[in-house]
Write a protein that holds these residues in place. Structure first.
Motif, mmCIF file in Angstrom:
data_model
loop_
_atom_site.group_PDB
_atom_site.id
_atom_site.type_symbol
_atom_site.label_atom_id
_atom_site.label_comp_id
_atom_site.label_asym_id
_atom_site.label_seq_id
_atom_site.Cartn_x
_atom_site.Cartn_y
_atom_site.Cartn_z
ATOM 1 N N GLU A 27 35.936 40.148 18.527
ATOM 2 C CA GLU A 27 36.671 39.644 17.458
ATOM 3 C C GLU A 27 36.425 40.581 16.112
ATOM 4 O OE1 GLU A 27 35.828 35.564 16.475
ATOM 5 O OE2 GLU A 27 35.565 35.248 18.678
ATOM 6 N N SER A 28 35.393 41.247 16.140
ATOM 7 C CA SER A 28 35.265 42.027 14.837
ATOM 8 C C SER A 28 35.613 43.444 15.210
ATOM 9 C CB SER A 28 33.599 42.159 14.556
ATOM 10 O OG SER A 28 32.900 42.807 15.675
ATOM 11 N N GLY A 29 35.868 43.964 16.378
ATOM 12 C CA GLY A 29 36.060 45.383 16.633
ATOM 13 C C GLY A 29 35.053 46.462 16.578
ATOM 14 N N VAL A 30 33.979 45.824 16.288
ATOM 15 C CA VAL A 30 32.722 46.767 16.416
ATOM 16 C C VAL A 30 31.912 46.933 17.739
ATOM 17 C CG1 VAL A 30 30.221 46.729 15.367
ATOM 18 C CG2 VAL A 30 32.162 46.146 13.922
ATOM 19 N N ARG A 31 31.703 48.182 18.052
ATOM 20 C CA ARG A 31 31.123 48.290 19.449
ATOM 21 C C ARG A 31 29.971 47.636 19.548
ATOM 22 N NH1 ARG A 31 29.476 53.891 22.367
ATOM 23 N NH2 ARG A 31 28.811 53.123 24.583
ATOM 24 N N MET A 32 29.557 46.817 20.440
ATOM 25 C CA MET A 32 28.194 46.272 20.616
ATOM 26 C C MET A 32 27.512 46.223 22.048
ATOM 27 S SD MET A 32 28.648 43.033 18.012
ATOM 28 C CE MET A 32 26.888 42.719 17.508
ATOM 29 N N ALA A 33 26.466 46.282 22.499
ATOM 30 C CA ALA A 33 25.807 46.131 23.672
ATOM 31 C C ALA A 33 24.698 45.437 23.762
ATOM 32 C CB ALA A 33 25.904 47.551 24.329
ATOM 33 N N VAL A 34 24.073 45.317 25.192
ATOM 34 C CA VAL A 34 22.834 44.454 25.414
ATOM 35 C C VAL A 34 22.218 45.406 26.277
ATOM 36 C CG1 VAL A 34 21.731 42.426 26.286
ATOM 37 C CG2 VAL A 34 23.965 42.171 25.032
ATOM 38 N N ALA A 35 20.860 45.392 25.989
ATOM 39 C CA ALA A 35 20.026 46.268 26.915
ATOM 40 C C ALA A 35 18.859 45.114 27.449
ATOM 41 C CB ALA A 35 19.095 47.312 26.380
ATOM 42 N N PRO A 36 19.137 44.565 28.716
ATOM 43 C CA PRO A 36 17.997 43.381 29.184
ATOM 44 C C PRO A 36 17.270 44.160 30.192
ATOM 45 C CG PRO A 36 19.902 43.441 30.705
ATOM 46 C CD PRO A 36 20.267 44.865 29.705
ATOM 47 N N GLN A 37 16.178 43.297 30.864
ATOM 48 C CA GLN A 37 15.317 43.831 31.770
ATOM 49 C C GLN A 37 16.147 44.262 32.964
ATOM 50 O OE1 GLN A 37 11.765 43.400 32.139
ATOM 51 N NE2 GLN A 37 12.005 43.966 30.100
ATOM 52 N N ALA A 38 15.628 45.325 33.759
ATOM 53 C CA ALA A 38 16.517 45.818 34.858
ATOM 54 C C ALA A 38 16.917 44.860 35.679
ATOM 55 C CB ALA A 38 15.345 46.730 35.572
ATOM 56 N N ALA A 39 16.200 43.676 36.132
ATOM 57 C CA ALA A 39 16.495 42.753 36.778
ATOM 58 C C ALA A 39 17.609 41.939 36.451
ATOM 59 C CB ALA A 39 15.293 41.734 37.316
ATOM 60 N N GLN A 40 18.074 41.910 35.182
ATOM 61 C CA GLN A 40 19.010 41.115 34.695
ATOM 62 C C GLN A 40 20.204 41.932 34.399
ATOM 63 O OE1 GLN A 40 17.757 38.770 31.206
ATOM 64 N NE2 GLN A 40 18.211 36.847 32.512
ATOM 65 N N LEU A 41 20.224 43.289 34.783
ATOM 66 C CA LEU A 41 21.377 43.931 34.436
ATOM 67 C C LEU A 41 22.695 43.467 35.158
ATOM 68 C CD1 LEU A 41 19.935 47.529 34.886
ATOM 69 C CD2 LEU A 41 21.187 46.832 32.857
ATOM 70 N N GLU A 42 22.841 42.963 36.254
ATOM 71 C CA GLU A 42 24.092 42.662 36.730
ATOM 72 C C GLU A 42 24.450 41.134 36.383
ATOM 73 O OE1 GLU A 42 26.084 42.205 41.120
ATOM 74 O OE2 GLU A 42 24.131 42.684 41.120
ATOM 75 N N THR A 43 23.627 40.503 35.866
ATOM 76 C CA THR A 43 23.703 39.157 35.343
ATOM 77 C C THR A 43 24.358 39.467 33.881
ATOM 78 O OG1 THR A 43 22.076 37.939 36.584
ATOM 79 C CG2 THR A 43 22.703 36.937 34.588
ATOM 80 N N ILE A 44 23.800 40.205 33.098
ATOM 81 C CA ILE A 44 24.369 40.403 31.933
ATOM 82 C C ILE A 44 25.638 41.181 31.917
ATOM 83 C CG2 ILE A 44 24.080 41.720 29.726
ATOM 84 C CD1 ILE A 44 22.221 39.471 30.267
ATOM 85 N N HIS A 45 25.959 42.090 32.881
ATOM 86 C CA HIS A 45 27.102 42.802 33.114
ATOM 87 C C HIS A 45 28.239 41.583 33.281
ATOM 88 C CE1 HIS A 45 30.338 45.375 34.496
ATOM 89 N NE2 HIS A 45 30.271 44.636 35.479
ATOM 90 N N ASP A 46 27.984 40.518 34.129
ATOM 91 C CA ASP A 46 29.003 39.654 34.623
ATOM 92 C C ASP A 46 29.360 38.814 33.285
ATOM 93 O OD1 ASP A 46 28.810 40.586 37.123
ATOM 94 O OD2 ASP A 46 27.510 38.867 37.735
ATOM 95 N N THR A 47 28.575 38.948 32.278
ATOM 96 C CA THR A 47 29.138 38.292 31.140
ATOM 97 C C THR A 47 30.422 38.749 30.307
ATOM 98 O OG1 THR A 47 27.644 39.418 29.633
ATOM 99 C CG2 THR A 47 26.849 37.329 30.659
ATOM 100 N N GLY A 48 30.634 40.190 30.829
ATOM 101 C CA GLY A 48 31.575 40.859 30.166
ATOM 102 C C GLY A 48 31.148 41.806 28.874
ATOM 103 N N ALA A 49 29.790 41.642 28.549
ATOM 104 C CA ALA A 49 29.040 42.496 27.510
ATOM 105 C C ALA A 49 28.904 43.840 28.038
ATOM 106 C CB ALA A 49 27.820 41.544 27.027
ATOM 107 N N GLU A 50 29.326 44.742 27.186
ATOM 108 C CA GLU A 50 28.823 46.090 27.404
ATOM 109 C C GLU A 50 27.121 46.203 27.790
ATOM 110 O OE1 GLU A 50 28.483 50.500 25.360
ATOM 111 O OE2 GLU A 50 30.067 49.244 24.988
ATOM 112 N N THR A 51 26.838 46.892 28.817
ATOM 113 C CA THR A 51 25.585 46.641 29.367
ATOM 114 C C THR A 51 24.815 47.912 29.300
ATOM 115 O OG1 THR A 51 25.855 44.618 30.617
ATOM 116 C CG2 THR A 51 24.048 45.653 31.082
ATOM 117 N N TRP A 52 23.665 48.041 28.884
ATOM 118 C CA TRP A 52 22.842 49.216 29.095
ATOM 119 C C TRP A 52 21.396 49.100 29.381
ATOM 120 C CZ3 TRP A 52 22.787 53.898 25.543
ATOM 121 C CH2 TRP A 52 24.150 54.147 25.195
ATOM 122 N N ALA A 53 20.940 49.942 30.338
ATOM 123 C CA ALA A 53 19.441 49.951 30.739
ATOM 124 C C ALA A 53 18.342 50.190 29.593
ATOM 125 C CB ALA A 53 19.211 50.908 31.854
#
Length: 214
Positions: A27-53
């Protein structure tokens, strides 16, 4: 401006934070991403958010029990990785090895550093970006961009002197839109933050505040 939210090992609802990140980013047009624990990478990716390790190990495929393999991180949906966070320090040779591993897996990289001198050394290894994070301010309520703006400016100068293509991010204590704006005015192209979002009662409200002055 790039806003990278590190969830560390906080007991937060990672998918909920990730969904908020995705919505505010879209909605804002600002690039944003999330870096979760390694075990949650796929779960976070599945939300559609840009995902980082949060980290990749300086190893290749093989006998490396307990390591975080760059290729596995990429397969789980991550597009980038932090390297050498103050809570996961590496030797310079291992930083270089982790960068090589990330390059093999086509991951974007941000190398964390304590001060401008370390920023210059990290920039010489040619990551995509270097983040300056004075350890004494990490997890606190005071941002490095307001507590000691000279550190951010000197970090930008140090990186530019080595490699103009290496971006500089600002971390440690970032929690408000004013912090993000101040970082940008000092030459930073991104911010790292963790507790300000991960520990918030209303992460989405915090995220909207972060982008409010961009």
């Amino acid at each position: 401006m790039f806003v990278l939210v590190n969830l560390k090992a906080y007991p937060c609802d990672g998918p909920a934070v990730a969904r908020a990140v995705r919505e505010v980013s879209e909605e804002s047009g600002v690039r944003m991403a999330v870096a979760p624990q390694a075990a949650q990478l796929e779960t976070i990716h599945d939300t559609g958010a840009e995902t980082w390790a949060q980290h990749v190990s300086p190893v290749e495929q093989g006998s490396h029990t307990g390591s975080t393999l760059a290729e596995a991180v990429a397969d789980a949906g991550a597009v980038g990785t932090l390297i050498n966070h103050s809570e996961r320090r590496l030797r310079l040779a291992d930083i270089d090895g982790a960068l090589s591993a990330a390059d093999r897996a086509d991951l974007e990289t941000v190398v964390c550093a304590n001060n401008p001198a370390q920023v210059g050394a990290a920039a010489a290894l040619a990551p995509d970006a270097v983040a300056v994070e004075p350890p004494e301010l990490i997890g606190g309520d005071v941002s490095v961009s307001t507590a000691d703006p000279g550190v951010v400016k000197d970090a930008v100068d140090a990186a530019t002197a080595v490699d103009e293509d290496v971006s500089v991010f600002c971390g440690a204590g970032v929690s408000t839109g004013s912090d993000v704006a101040a970082a940008g005015e000092l030459g930073a192209e991104g911010v790292l933050l963790a507790s300000g979002v991960a520990k918030a009662d209303d992460p989405e409200a915090v995220l909207w505040d972060l982008v409010s002055e961009i």
